[in-house]
Enzyme design. Structure first.
Site, PDB file in Angstrom:
ATOM      1  CB  SER A   1      -0.967  -0.037   1.186  1.00 22.30           C
ATOM      2  OG  SER A   1      -2.014   0.892   1.021  1.00 22.30           O
TER       3      SER A   1
ATOM      4  CG  ASP B   1      -7.288  -3.004  -3.348  1.00 26.27           C
ATOM      5  OD1 ASP B   1      -7.910  -2.226  -2.611  1.00 26.27           O
ATOM      6  OD2 ASP B   1      -6.041  -3.090  -3.358  1.00 26.27           O
TER       7      ASP B   1
ATOM      8  CG  HIS C   1      -5.768  -2.448   0.299  1.00 24.81           C
ATOM      9  ND1 HIS C   1      -5.152  -2.122  -0.898  1.00 24.81           N
ATOM     10  CD2 HIS C   1      -5.095  -1.757   1.269  1.00 24.81           C
ATOM     11  CE1 HIS C   1      -4.156  -1.272  -0.669  1.00 24.81           C
ATOM     12  NE2 HIS C   1      -4.106  -1.049   0.623  1.00 24.81           N
TER      13      HIS C   1
END
Length: 287
Positions: A96, A221, A249
């Site tokens: 991320s 996601d 995610h």
């Protein structure tokens, strides 16, 4: 083993260093810390890998200065850790926001000490929409849901984020644990790193990555849409995507077995290639 590394005069970064062998450096997502990778730290050392987890400034056990949460600064902190530990031929793993910082590190520091790259659910090439970039979160929506909400009620904001973070919504204990990691972050570090997520642009960085790269991404996601992975892969020469069809995610929780299998496959393959290249180099020199 945990230790602190001085990255600025008044700033120390916490680093967890476990196992022996080929180093793998883990960069966590916003707003968690290195402990989110505990299911990798409990497995990789048994397979000959050294796990190095960095808590970004403002997160986990690291110091939380009032200023300096840009990707440049976070990437410079990573460089200091790599130099202090004397790490070479590492795999850099970024999840991320950690994936975004990993990309900036590779471009800004020319991949110093890194031989391969793993981007997982990376917030790249750009996390929020622009006039010339029609992907990612709407910047106004992100500001309202993450930044304004963090000022008003950070635990509530994290609870809502958790519902988008992973598909394992029925695992209440897992959700509580993940939220507890995020609450260890400083309030101002959470907000200022979020501003970097909203404002930073990595499009010019991607072509500078010259090491073998794999991109892990969840097909479901809702935080970093799958199209971002495709755009990132198109801009990194020779990279490939591994899609996790049942994941949101955080594929390391949604499809934990597949995630660890794919990570080890990539690490083992890169190790074999490096050893083969070393043997070829020795043979060429000896002739």
């Amino acid at each position: 083993m945990g230790r602190y590394i001085q990255v600025e005069e008044n700033v120390k970064i916490y680093v967890e260093d476990l196992g022996e062998g080929t180093p793998v450096i883990f960069l966590h997502g916003w707003p968690a810390n290195h402990k989110m990778f505990e299911y990798q730290f409990s497995r990789l050392p048994a397979n000959g890998y050294r796990c190095i987890g960095i808590d970004f400034r403002g997160f986990g056990k690291s110091d939380a200065p009032w200023e300096s949460y840009s990707y440049d600064r976070l990437a410079d902190d990573v460089r200091t850790v790599i130099d202090e530990l004397g790490v070479t031929d590492a795999t850099l793993f970024g999840f991320s926001m950690g994936g975004a910082v990993a990309i900036r590190y590779m471009a800004r520091h020319n991949g110093h000490g890194v031989k391969s790259l793993v981007l997982a659910g990376a917030a790249a090439p750009v996390f929020t929409k622009r006039d010339d970039f029609d992907y990612g979160m709407d910047p106004e929506e992100f500001t309202e849901q993450m930044i304004v909400a963090a000022f008003e009620d950070r635990p509530k904001m994290l609870t809502k984020l958790g519902l988008q973070f992973t598909k394992t919504k029925t695992k209440a204990g897992m959700m509580i644990w993940l939220q507890s990691l995020c609450l260890q972050a400083s309030h101002h570090g959470t907000v200022k790193a979020a501003l970097s997520l909203r404002e930073e642009d990595l499009r010019s960085d991607l072509s500078k990555i010259k090491v073998p790269t794999v991109i892990f991404h969840g097909a479901k996601d809702k935080i970093c849409e799958p199209n971002l992975a495709k755009l990132t892969s198109e801009a990194i020469a020779g990279s490939r995507i591994v899609m996790f069809e049942q994941s949101g995610h955080a594929m390391m929780f949604d499809e934990q077995a597949k995630f660890n299998e794919e990570l080890l496959l990539f690490l083992n393959t890169e190790d074999l290639l490096r050893r083969s290249e070393d043997i070829d180099h020795v043979n060429a020199v000896s002739k």
